[in-house]
Design a protein around this motif. Structure first.
Motif, PDB file in Angstrom:
ATOM      1  N   GLN A 219      -9.445  33.906  39.886  1.00 14.73           N
ATOM      2  CA  GLN A 219     -10.472  32.926  39.508  1.00 14.73           C
ATOM      3  C   GLN A 219     -10.019  31.995  38.374  1.00 14.73           C
ATOM      4  N   LEU A 220      -8.904  32.345  37.731  1.00 16.78           N
ATOM      5  CA  LEU A 220      -8.496  31.621  36.513  1.00 16.78           C
ATOM      6  C   LEU A 220      -8.273  30.132  36.737  1.00 16.78           C
ATOM      7  N   LEU A 221      -7.651  29.786  37.856  1.00 13.52           N
ATOM      8  CA  LEU A 221      -7.338  28.378  38.095  1.00 13.52           C
ATOM      9  C   LEU A 221      -8.582  27.547  38.399  1.00 13.52           C
ATOM     10  N   GLY A 222      -9.721  28.202  38.508  1.00 13.40           N
ATOM     11  CA  GLY A 222     -10.989  27.475  38.609  1.00 13.40           C
ATOM     12  C   GLY A 222     -11.476  26.972  37.259  1.00 13.40           C
ATOM     13  N   PHE A 223     -10.771  27.363  36.190  1.00 13.09           N
ATOM     14  CA  PHE A 223     -11.173  26.965  34.835  1.00 13.09           C
ATOM     15  C   PHE A 223     -10.048  26.290  34.048  1.00 13.09           C
ATOM     16  N   VAL A 224      -8.798  26.642  34.349  1.00 13.52           N
ATOM     17  CA  VAL A 224      -7.663  26.133  33.570  1.00 13.52           C
ATOM     18  C   VAL A 224      -6.488  25.778  34.490  1.00 13.52           C
ATOM     19  N   ASN A 225      -5.530  25.033  33.940  1.00 13.80           N
ATOM     20  CA  ASN A 225      -4.204  24.883  34.547  1.00 13.80           C
ATOM     21  C   ASN A 225      -3.298  25.968  33.968  1.00 13.80           C
ATOM     22  N   PHE A 226      -2.154  26.169  34.598  1.00 14.81           N
ATOM     23  CA  PHE A 226      -1.100  27.024  34.029  1.00 14.81           C
ATOM     24  C   PHE A 226       0.148  26.171  33.798  1.00 14.81           C
ATOM     25  N   VAL A 227       0.798  26.365  32.670  1.00 14.71           N
ATOM     26  CA  VAL A 227       2.151  25.846  32.506  1.00 14.71           C
ATOM     27  C   VAL A 227       3.026  27.047  32.163  1.00 14.71           C
ATOM     28  N   VAL A 228       4.145  27.171  32.871  1.00 14.52           N
ATOM     29  CA  VAL A 228       4.940  28.396  32.844  1.00 14.52           C
ATOM     30  C   VAL A 228       6.355  28.098  32.359  1.00 14.52           C
TER      31      VAL A 228
ATOM     32  N   VAL B 150       2.378  27.787  46.180  1.00 15.07           N
ATOM     33  CA  VAL B 150       2.322  26.872  47.327  1.00 15.07           C
ATOM     34  C   VAL B 150       1.070  26.001  47.251  1.00 15.07           C
ATOM     35  N   ASN B 151      -0.032  26.619  46.849  1.00 13.17           N
ATOM     36  CA  ASN B 151      -1.317  25.907  46.839  1.00 13.17           C
ATOM     37  C   ASN B 151      -1.560  25.072  45.577  1.00 13.17           C
ATOM     38  N   HIS B 152      -0.918  25.433  44.463  1.00 19.31           N
ATOM     39  CA  HIS B 152      -1.302  24.812  43.195  1.00 19.31           C
ATOM     40  C   HIS B 152      -0.169  24.180  42.394  1.00 19.31           C
ATOM     41  N   GLN B 153       1.103  24.445  42.770  1.00 16.06           N
ATOM     42  CA  GLN B 153       2.198  23.963  41.928  1.00 16.06           C
ATOM     43  C   GLN B 153       2.376  22.450  42.038  1.00 16.06           C
TER      44      GLN B 153
ATOM     45  N   THR C 135       5.092  19.183  40.508  1.00 13.19           N
ATOM     46  CA  THR C 135       6.450  19.002  39.987  1.00 13.19           C
ATOM     47  C   THR C 135       6.494  18.072  38.783  1.00 13.19           C
ATOM     48  N   ASP C 136       5.373  17.435  38.477  1.00 14.80           N
ATOM     49  CA  ASP C 136       5.320  16.478  37.372  1.00 14.80           C
ATOM     50  C   ASP C 136       4.307  16.970  36.342  1.00 14.80           C
ATOM     51  N   PRO C 137       4.736  17.205  35.079  1.00 13.39           N
ATOM     52  CA  PRO C 137       3.778  17.688  34.075  1.00 13.39           C
ATOM     53  C   PRO C 137       2.634  16.718  33.800  1.00 13.39           C
ATOM     54  N   ASP C 138       2.843  15.434  34.106  1.00 16.20           N
ATOM     55  CA  ASP C 138       1.764  14.453  33.906  1.00 16.20           C
ATOM     56  C   ASP C 138       0.543  14.781  34.764  1.00 16.20           C
ATOM     57  N   THR C 139       0.770  15.488  35.868  1.00 15.61           N
ATOM     58  CA  THR C 139      -0.344  15.887  36.743  1.00 15.61           C
ATOM     59  C   THR C 139      -1.353  16.735  35.974  1.00 15.61           C
ATOM     60  N   LEU C 140      -0.853  17.592  35.069  1.00 15.35           N
ATOM     61  CA  LEU C 140      -1.744  18.465  34.299  1.00 15.35           C
ATOM     62  C   LEU C 140      -2.601  17.665  33.322  1.00 15.35           C
ATOM     63  N   GLU C 141      -2.046  16.559  32.820  1.00 12.19           N
ATOM     64  CA  GLU C 141      -2.822  15.718  31.906  1.00 12.19           C
ATOM     65  C   GLU C 141      -4.062  15.158  32.596  1.00 12.19           C
ATOM     66  N   LYS C 142      -3.919  14.905  33.892  1.00 15.02           N
ATOM     67  CA  LYS C 142      -5.006  14.266  34.641  1.00 15.02           C
ATOM     68  C   LYS C 142      -5.917  15.292  35.321  1.00 15.02           C
ATOM     69  N   SER C 143      -5.498  16.571  35.332  1.00 19.00           N
ATOM     70  CA  SER C 143      -6.269  17.608  36.027  1.00 19.00           C
ATOM     71  C   SER C 143      -6.950  18.522  35.017  1.00 19.00           C
TER      72      SER C 143
ATOM     73  N   PHE D  70      -8.236  21.375  35.628  1.00 14.26           N
ATOM     74  CA  PHE D  70      -7.883  22.759  35.976  1.00 14.26           C
ATOM     75  C   PHE D  70      -7.233  22.760  37.354  1.00 14.26           C
ATOM     76  N   GLY D  71      -6.705  23.925  37.738  1.00 15.67           N
ATOM     77  CA  GLY D  71      -6.284  24.121  39.125  1.00 15.67           C
ATOM     78  C   GLY D  71      -4.851  23.792  39.468  1.00 15.67           C
ATOM     79  N   ARG D  72      -4.017  23.392  38.474  1.00 17.00           N
ATOM     80  CA  ARG D  72      -2.634  23.063  38.777  1.00 17.00           C
ATOM     81  C   ARG D  72      -1.681  23.983  38.004  1.00 17.00           C
ATOM     82  N   ILE D  73      -0.462  24.148  38.535  1.00 15.55           N
ATOM     83  CA  ILE D  73       0.570  24.972  37.892  1.00 15.55           C
ATOM     84  C   ILE D  73       1.846  24.140  37.763  1.00 15.55           C
TER      85      ILE D  73
END
Length: 229
Positions: free
Chosen positions: A134-143, A164-167, A169-177, A179-182
């Motif tokens: 359920q975590l990706l329903g609230f936050v992104n992950f950066v690993v 496969v579902n959430h990764q 390749t561009d960290p800028d994607t997390l700035e705009k999202s 939650f829900g991205r890795i």
């Protein structure tokens, strides 16, 4: 503080906080252009044994490490504001990431980008976390990549599907999202763990180990209180 739009979350036992934590925080504050970074020491880490340092002491150590981190940010001209948050220490019972993620999402609202910072070892262990799916329903992950924890080799089918579902390749994607991205960052390789560090601090080379791996303000408290002997 103006209302931040991009917030990083670095949770952990911080027993003790070490330079690996600071390197990870610095790397991702810069890459993700974070407005704020929250260091969140756990109260009762459910995955750890009972021999951990009391929560209030670990909070003090984390606050001290935060001073060193703030100095590093100033020197590197990283504008990210740093906060040390008591949210897990003030919450009764085991410290579950899902409870923290829900509470922070409620605090900051639906539009803020919340990104949980972790090492590759944490991602690999994610299926053992409480309500991990359920975590990706609230936050992104950066690993951050970790030596001896190759994602391609050790990955479970659950984590493979998650990527496969959430990764992205561009960290800028997390700035705009919100939650829900890795995002997996392979440029940082931190080979430090608090568990190993505690064991090394019990050795005869304690002072050399401490000065090499522990931020100076945290080390001052450790030395004054005689911790980890």
């Amino acid at each position: 503080m103006d209302t931040p739009k991009k917030i990083g979350i670095l949770g952990g036992t911080f027993d003790p906080p070490h330079l690996g934590h600071l390197k990870l925080a610095t790397r991702f504050a810069k890459v993700l252009h974070l407005d704020a970074l929250l260091l969140i020491p756990s109260s009762e880490p459910w995955q750890k044994n009972s021999g951990i340092t009391p929560a209030e002491l670990r909070l003090k150590l984390t606050e001290a490490a935060g001073i060193d981190l703030a100095r590093a940010f100033l020197y590197l001209k990283i504008p990210t504001q740093i906060g040390v948050d008591r949210i897990e220490i003030d919450r009764a019972g085991p410290s579950y990431a899902i409870d923290t993620a829900k509470a922070l999402r409620e605090r900051f609202g639906p539009k803020v980008s919340l990104t949980w910072l972790m090492g590759a070892d944490s991602l690999l262990n994610l299926p053992f976390w409480n309500s991990w799916d359920q975590l990706l329903g609230f936050v992104n992950f950066v690993v951050a990549s970790r030596p001896h924890h190759a994602l391609s080799v050790e990955m479970s089918p659950e984590i493979e599907t998650l990527l496969v579902n959430h990764q992205c390749t561009d960290p800028d994607t997390l700035e705009k999202s919100p939650f829900g991205r890795i995002y997996v960052d392979n440029s940082l390789s931190v080979d430090l763990s608090s568990t190993d560090l505690r064991n090394q601090l019990k050795s005869t080379s304690r002072s050399a180990v401490a000065s090499e791996h522990i931020p100076s303000h945290a080390l001052e408290i450790i030395t004054n209180l005689g911790l980890y002997k």
